[in-house]
Structure formats: structure tokens, C-alpha cells
Scaffold this active site. Structure first.
Site, PDB file in Angstrom:
ATOM      1  N   CYS A 162      -1.659   8.893   2.700  1.00 49.37           N
ATOM      2  CA  CYS A 162      -1.609   8.401   1.314  1.00 49.37           C
ATOM      3  C   CYS A 162      -2.973   8.549   0.669  1.00 49.37           C
ATOM      4  CB  CYS A 162      -1.194   6.927   1.298  1.00 49.37           C
ATOM      5  SG  CYS A 162       0.448   6.623   1.954  1.00 49.37           S
TER       6      CYS A 162
ATOM      7  N   GLU B 253       0.891  -1.174   0.000  1.00 50.64           N
ATOM      8  CA  GLU B 253       0.000   0.000   0.000  1.00 50.64           C
ATOM      9  C   GLU B 253       0.916   1.206   0.000  1.00 50.64           C
ATOM     10  OE1 GLU B 253      -1.381   3.230   0.916  1.00 50.64           O
ATOM     11  OE2 GLU B 253      -1.890   2.487   2.922  1.00 50.64           O
TER      12      GLU B 253
END
Length: 453
Positions: free
Chosen positions: A262, A228
């Protein structure tokens, strides 16, 4: 090498920790493997009891952990408490659902009986970042442990207190010794951990640069990975959007965790018909945020996690301005420690850092486009593909556009967020594999076919 806990709001050195030696790391991995041999045989009921206890421990220590995050990486207290609660929720989600998620699946074949079983595999190495120092770990650990695996954590070097506190949560919840351990090491020792024969897989949350390194090593060792990585999420505002809602939620999406996420609204792609009106409302919301001491209950924007990261962010802003971008708000360091104010850049064009790079801080990029078709082109004109959102009062139109956004998650009239019930991950250089939901718990199990005549 020493691991330092520094307060980014003051620059104060809070505590220093010695890095573990290679021999200490090897011993821990062997101990964790020994623990796995027993843990894999425990029932879902046994694991459930312990994981629910971990949720209790988290809630009991929410204030302590929120203060720890505020002091160690600058997260405002209210957000820290919310993060701890989310960790408790993910523990409960997998405690209550793992048995059903991993129940054998009967499939028709030429056998008298055939089914698919989901078996644990062993030690999962988690390489985790500092921005959500509790949540990132628990969203890996809860499904991994409930599946019968065990874990070792290599946390970011600037959050050593958080790393040790997480290990203690599992100890105090009653988990067997060594089912989950923290490795107090720097990045240079990660490859040796991946190489260890008892480590079967790796999960990493972080930058695409870190992801490439860990994925390369894991691939060479033929070990499964889940990545990720970074994101530069598009926030598409169409001409029929509720501009008040979009401006308010866009501010929240961009500035959550002081912009260090993010999965966050980063590129605000606004159609020409409402561009000026949206930017006016958005600028007012961004300007109204309170920046200050993360341990002050009224603070909405804390410092960046480290001063070097703040200066890196400012360098991206400066480079974009030098290339022709305009500063509508902020744009200069606050002048003390690692603080950077809410910032808006306009007149952003292809070729600028603001157009193509991830800005990891409270900097919003607004881009004017002609219509929905051009908005979609700009949204997809990126190597990233983590999340995205579409804002329109025509829900059918929003859903149709969302289907064309290249991202792991697309929200219509909502800011992108992670939810234990929904799979989470990206495409492109935002990574691969999925965390959370029933998809996440199956990433690190042996999906075994059983055929019986």
C-alpha cells in the site's frame, strides 16, 4: 469452506485447513475475554518480559518464517527475513516504551487533583492482509497487548500457515493462553465477530472496499476502528533532484514485495526539464531486477500473491494502454504461474486506470509535468492519501512542497516506509487512525479523565 495455502510461484497446493464453525469462533472469543480479565491486571514489567521473549522467538525462526512467506505468498527470502526482523523490533519498541507512553498525564483543573489515565478495553479484532503477513499483525499486536488489551486475528485466507505461526509465537514466548488467538475463518464470518459484545474495536489493513465493509459494520455497532487502506503514492521528481539516487530508490520503492505494498511509490511525477533523463535511468534500474523463484536467494521480484490478482493487475495495464498509455517496459504476464514483470507506463492521463486507480504490483506510472506547481496538483489529484515523496537537493524547498502533499506521511529524498517510532496511516480513502509510535498504542485504550476533590 476450506482455507487453502497455495504456492503462487508454482500453483502447488501446499495445505488445506478447515474453516472454524461459528460455534468454535464464539468459544474462542469467550476464552479470549476470560484471558483479558487477568491480562489487564498484569504489570508493564510482566508484559515487557513476555514481549521481549516474542522478539527472541521471531529472530530464532526468521529463516523458517521467511521460507513460509515465500511459499505461501511469494515474498523473496531476503525481504521475508527483513520483515521478521522488523516484527522483532516493533515488539522491543513497545516492550521498552509502553509504560512511559501510557503513563498518566497530570492536568490542571478545578480539582484538587486531576489526570488522564489510559486504560485497556478488551478484545481487538484485527483483519489483516497477505502482503506483509507477519509485519501487519505484529504492528497491531505489540502495542495492543502491551496496553493490556487482547487480540483475535482474522488473517487473509491465502496465508493460513502464517496466521497459525504468529499465534504460536505468542504461545512459545510464554504469553498466557488465549491472550492472542487466530480465527481460521473467511470474510463471511467477520460481521459476527464484530457483533460479539466482548469485541470492543476493530483494526483493518487492506483495500478501501474491505475497509468500507468493516467500518460500516463497526460503526453500526458503535465500535472504534482504525483503517489502513490502499494508496497511490506520488513520487515527485524536481529538476534539481539527484536523478541517480531517485531512479535507484524509486525502483526499490515501487518493487518492494514485488510491488504489492500500500505504501509504495506508484505515480512518478517528473518535471519536464529532467523527465527524459530520469525515465532513462529508472527504466534501466527496473529492467535489471531479477525475477524468479522467491526461495532463490538471488530473486528480487517474486510472483504476485495469487494468479487472479496478477490478471487483475494486467487488466488495469491493458485498459490504460487501450486509453492511450504507452508501455516502456514489461506489460505482459511472464507466462507462468502468477509472475508479472517490472512494468513502466508512460503518457498517462486523467481518465485512465493508471491515473486514478491503485496498481498493486510492480507497475510504475510516469507522468510528465511542467513544473513543481503542476506536480503538486497531480500528486493531490487522487482520492488516496497514504504516503508521498519529494526529490530535490533543495531540502527547504522539498519540505515546503511536502507540507502541501495530502498524505499521512511525506518523505523528502527517501522512499516512504513505516517505522515503529513514527505514526503511520492515511487520509481520504487511504483510511483513518494511526498505527505505531505513541499515537498507535493510544488508539484502542480508554482515555479516562480522573477528577479528585
Amino acid at each position: 469452506m476450506a482455507l487453502e495455502s497455495l504456492n503462487p510461484a508454482t500453483g502447488e497446493l501446499l495445505e488445506t485447513f478447515n474453516e472454524m464453525s461459528s460455534e468454535e469462533v464464539q468459544t474462542i472469543i469467550e476464552d479470549v475475554h476470560t484471558a483479558y480479565l487477568d491480562w489487564r491486571t498484569t504489570s508493564f514489567a510482566q508484559r515487557k518480559t513476555l514481549m521481549l521473549k516474542a522478539a527472541e522467538v521471531l529472530r530464532q525462526r526468521a529463516d523458517t518464517f521467511a521460507t513460509m512467506m515465500a511459499q505461501e505468498m511469494g515474498k523473496p527470502l531476503v525481504e521475508g527475513r527483513a520483515e521478521v526482523e522488523k516484527c522483532a523490533v516493533v515488539c522491543e519498541y513497545y516492550a521498552n516504551g509502553a509504560e512511559q507512553m501510557l503513563a498518566p498525564e497530570v492536568l490542571e483543573s478545578d480539582a484538587g487533583k486531576s489526570y488522564v489515565a489510559f486504560r485497556s478495553q478488551g478484545i481487538i479484532l484485527a483483519v489483516m492482509p497477505w502482503n506483509f503477513p507477519f509485519w501487519q499483525v505484529f504492528r497491531f499486536a505489540a502495542p495492543a497487548l502491551m496496553a493490556g488489551n487482547v487480540g483475535v486475528l482474522k488473517h487473509a485466507s491465502n496465508v493460513p500457515r502464517c496466521a497459525l505461526a504468529i499465534e504460536k509465537v505468542f504461545v512459545d514466548a510464554g504469553f498466557p493462553a488465549d491472550v492472542f488467538r487466530t480465527l481460521m475463518i473467511g470474510s463471511a464470518k467477520v460481521n459476527a465477530v464484530i457483533e460479539h459484545p466482548y469485541v470492543v474495536a476493530t483494526t483493518l489493513t487492506g483495500s478501501d472496499i474491505a475497509g468500507r465493509k468493516v467500518a460500516e459494520k463497526s460503526g453500526a455497532m458503535l465500535k472504534k476502528t482504525v483503517m489502513e487502506l490502499g494508496g497511490s503514492d506520488p513520487f515527485i521528481v524536481l529538476e534539481d533532484a539527484d536523478l541517480d539516487d531517485a531512479a535507484a530508490m524509486g525502483t526499490k520503492g515501487r518493487c518492494l514485495n514485488s510491488g504489492q505494498s500500500c505504501i509504495a511509490a506508484k505515480r512518478f511525477i517528473v518535471v519536464d526539464a529532467v523527465y527524459d533523463a530520469f525515465v532513462e535511468k529508472f527504466t534501466a534500474h527496473m529492467a535489471a531486477l531479477t525475477m524468479g523463484d522467491p526461495c532463490d536467494e538471488s530473486t528480487q521480484i517474486g510472483p504476485q500473491a495469487r494468479e487472479d490478482l496478477m490478471m487483475e493487475l494486467h487488466g488495469q495495464v491493458q485498459a490504460s494502454v487501450a486509453a492511450g498509455a504507452s508501455v516502456l517496459l514489461g506489460g505482459e504476464p511472464a507466462g507462468k504461474a502468477a509472475f508479472y514483470p517490472p512494468t513502466i507506463l508512460a503518457n498517462v492521463a486523467k481518465g485512465m486506470p493508471a491515473y486514478s486507480e491503485e496498481f498493486f504490483g510492480p507497475v510504475a506510472i510516469v507522468i510528465r509535468v511542467k513544473d513543481a506547481e503542476e506536480a503538486l496538483f497531480v500528486a493531490n489529484d487522487t482520492e488516496f492519501g497514504l504516503g508521498g515523496s519529494v526529490w530535490t537537493q533543495d531540502v527547504a524547498k522539498g519540505e515546503q512542497l511536502a507540507a502541501q502533499v495530502r498524505a499521512g506521511a511525506v518523505f523528502v529524498n527517501g522512499i516512504v516506509k513505516s517505522d515503529p517510532r513514527l505514526p503511520f496511516g492515511g487520509v481520504g480513502i487511504s483510511g483513518f487512525g494511526r498505527e505505531l509510535s505513541h499515537y498507535g498504542i493510544k488508539e484502542f485504550v480508554n482515555i479516562q479523565t480522573v477528577w479528585i476533590k
